[in-house]
Scaffold this motif. Structure first.
Motif, PDB file in Angstrom:
ATOM      1  N   LYS A  45       1.017  -1.185  -0.224  1.00 58.12           N
ATOM      2  CA  LYS A  45      -0.124   0.067   0.331  1.00 58.12           C
ATOM      3  C   LYS A  45       1.235   1.242  -0.105  1.00 58.12           C
ATOM      4  O   LYS A  45       0.893   2.354  -0.811  1.00 58.12           O
ATOM      5  CB  LYS A  45      -0.783   0.140   1.546  1.00 58.12           C
ATOM      6  CG  LYS A  45      -1.872   1.193   1.403  1.00 58.12           C
ATOM      7  CD  LYS A  45      -2.845   1.211   2.800  1.00 58.12           C
ATOM      8  CE  LYS A  45      -3.912   2.092   2.516  1.00 58.12           C
ATOM      9  NZ  LYS A  45      -4.857   2.067   3.765  1.00 58.12           N
ATOM     10  N   GLU A  46       1.280   1.310   1.096  1.00 54.32           N
ATOM     11  CA  GLU A  46       2.484   2.036   0.744  1.00 54.32           C
ATOM     12  C   GLU A  46       3.541   2.732  -0.455  1.00 54.32           C
ATOM     13  O   GLU A  46       3.876   3.241  -1.179  1.00 54.32           O
ATOM     14  CB  GLU A  46       3.676   1.996   1.968  1.00 54.32           C
ATOM     15  CG  GLU A  46       3.167   2.429   4.073  1.00 54.32           C
ATOM     16  CD  GLU A  46       4.892   3.006   4.451  1.00 54.32           C
ATOM     17  OE1 GLU A  46       5.372   2.524   4.188  1.00 54.32           O
ATOM     18  OE2 GLU A  46       3.471   1.544   5.387  1.00 54.32           O
ATOM     19  N   LEU A  50       3.813   5.814  -2.629  1.00 54.54           N
ATOM     20  CA  LEU A  50       4.209   6.339  -3.302  1.00 54.54           C
ATOM     21  C   LEU A  50       5.168   6.545  -4.648  1.00 54.54           C
ATOM     22  O   LEU A  50       6.043   7.752  -5.165  1.00 54.54           O
ATOM     23  CB  LEU A  50       5.990   5.506  -2.849  1.00 54.54           C
ATOM     24  CG  LEU A  50       7.510   6.100  -2.913  1.00 54.54           C
ATOM     25  CD1 LEU A  50       7.508   7.760  -2.369  1.00 54.54           C
ATOM     26  CD2 LEU A  50       8.333   5.528  -2.010  1.00 54.54           C
ATOM     27  N   SER A  51       4.227   5.283  -4.974  1.00 55.34           N
ATOM     28  CA  SER A  51       4.541   5.496  -6.505  1.00 55.34           C
ATOM     29  C   SER A  51       4.024   6.156  -7.235  1.00 55.34           C
ATOM     30  O   SER A  51       4.320   7.248  -8.683  1.00 55.34           O
ATOM     31  CB  SER A  51       4.546   3.679  -7.266  1.00 55.34           C
ATOM     32  OG  SER A  51       4.067   4.324  -8.222  1.00 55.34           O
ATOM     33  N   ARG A  52       2.684   6.806  -6.503  1.00 52.34           N
ATOM     34  CA  ARG A  52       2.031   7.542  -7.637  1.00 52.34           C
ATOM     35  C   ARG A  52       1.993   8.967  -7.325  1.00 52.34           C
ATOM     36  O   ARG A  52       2.173   9.651  -7.881  1.00 52.34           O
ATOM     37  CB  ARG A  52       0.653   7.536  -7.018  1.00 52.34           C
ATOM     38  CG  ARG A  52      -1.222   8.733  -7.281  1.00 52.34           C
ATOM     39  CD  ARG A  52      -2.324   8.092  -6.520  1.00 52.34           C
ATOM     40  NE  ARG A  52      -3.042   9.095  -7.262  1.00 52.34           N
ATOM     41  CZ  ARG A  52      -3.088  10.369  -7.266  1.00 52.34           C
ATOM     42  NH1 ARG A  52      -3.134  10.897  -5.685  1.00 52.34           N
ATOM     43  NH2 ARG A  52      -4.535  11.074  -7.546  1.00 52.34           N
TER      44      ARG A  52
END
Length: 402
Positions: A45-46, A50-52
């Motif tokens: 989820k993190e 972070l990718s987004r």
């Protein structure tokens, strides 16, 4: 690994590769995060979040992206890296949001300007641009801006506003809406005025829906924002600033003059700001009935004063000559504004009733009633020749009245 360090690495990787698609950039981000997995474990989820964030930083508007995707936000105001405000449903609020550095905010502004083939720097510190979704952007940087880079984004609804939408909002009455729509069909030339953020461009879009679909329409704007949907024979023109590559400036005046050689039935001009007002008046007086444009003004009467002033910026003409051009070319004036409950409404509709003793006369047809909190009919339409000709050709529209 800290987000800032990941972002620096990502930007180094993407430097010089502007042709990459969004999917390819996302793949690079995935590879970057996978390469750093041994240093710091991130739950799925993190990692996705972070990718987004990294993608928004290099391909979107970073911290502002969520605001741009929020349908309730109509305006975003960034007063330097530490002060972000938004407008929602007519109310301005400050957000608990800040850019980590002035450089990051400046990078966002530069990318927005570059996407519109414009440059912003100390030599050219002010720029008007637009986002791919049509949102209007204004940016001011040092030395003109003293508290850091200033970014203002005016957002437009994903679903275009129609006259039915305005009726639901109470921004106009059914009688006035029918009146204006039939006036557009009949070829009455109009000025749409109001203060900043009064909804002039939105209302211009709404009125353009009434333009007969078989006509040839040319739109002229500083930044292309109009969304005329029902006209097939449509030409869209946009002004351009001079740039460092030697490309010459293309002004609104240049575009109006060129448009007149394109055989338009109507011109739709986004906004009058200066000497192009004289060119607009000449167009209004040379067979382009039903043309529309907007102008900053505080009342219908003020529209005329501002139009006079801007026309005189082009040539030192006698004031009477300018007023005669206005009287002959402009038919109706629509004034918009905010009322006490802060919603945008039509406050006045007047017709230009010629000249008397050298002064332009207005005949008020609809005016805002503070007690009833609505637009009410207050006068009778005098100059109905175009309307009668239109009705002889087409028959009356139900609900319309002289």
């Amino acid at each position: 690994m800290e987000k800032e360090e990941l972002l620096r690495r990502l930007r180094r990787e993407l430097d010089g590769e502007e042709e990459l698609t969004d999917d390819e950039v996302r793949q690079r981000i995935t590879q970057l995060l996978s390469g750093g997995a041994g240093e710091t474990y991130l739950p799925l989820k993190e990692r996705s979040a972070l990718s987004r964030e990294l993608f928004s930083a290099v391909r979107r508007l970073d911290l502002l992206q969520d605001l741009l995707e929020d349908p309730t936000v109509t305006e975003i105001m960034v007063n330097g890296p530490d002060a972000v405000f938004v407008e929602r449903t007519g109310t301005v609020e400050r957000l608990d949001l800040a850019f980590p550095s002035q450089e990051l905010l400046m990078d966002i502004i530069s990318r927005v300007a570059g996407a519109c083939n414009r440059v912003i720097n100390e030599r050219s510190p002010i720029v008007d641009a637009r986002l791919p979704d049509g949102s209007r952007v204004n940016a001011v940087v040092f030395p003109a801006a003293l508290n850091g880079p200033i970014l203002t984004i005016r957002r437009f609804p994903a679903d275009p506003i129609t006259m039915e939408t305005l009726l639901r909002y109470g921004s106009i009455t059914k009688e006035a809406a029918d009146f204006l729509q039939e006036a557009v069909r009949a070829g009455y030339s109009m000025l749409i005025g109001g203060g900043t953020s009064a909804g002039k461009t939105t209302f211009l879009n709404v009125l353009s829906d009434a333009i007969p679909p078989w006509e040839r329409v040319i739109t002229i704007e500083d930044n292309a924002e109009l969304q005329i949907r029902n006209v097939e024979n449509l030409v869209r023109l946009e002004a351009k600033e001079a740039n460092m590559d030697g490309a010459a400036e293309i002004t609104i005046r240049d575009l109006i003059r060129s448009a007149l050689r394109m055989r338009p039935d109507r011109l739709v001009i986004g906004e009058l700001r200066g000497a192009e007002a004289l060119d607009m008046l000449q167009a209004y007086n040379t067979g382009h009935d039903g043309s529309l444009c907007t102008i900053h003004a505080n009342s219908a009467q003020d529209m005329l004063s501002r139009l006079e002033m801007m026309a005189l910026m082009a040539l030192p003409l006698p004031l009477r000559a300018v007023r005669m051009q206005i009287a002959a070319g402009v038919d109706l004036l629509v004034h918009l504004g905010r009322v006490s409950h802060r919603s945008r409404c039509v406050l006045e509709i007047s017709e230009l009733d010629g000249m008397e003793d050298g002064e332009l006369r207005l005949n008020r047809l609809f005016a805002w009633d503070d007690k009833e909190e609505r637009l009410t009919r207050c006068g009778e339409w005098k100059h109905t020749q175009k309307l009668r000709r239109y009705r002889r050709r087409s028959g009356p529209i139900t609900g319309s009245s002289l």
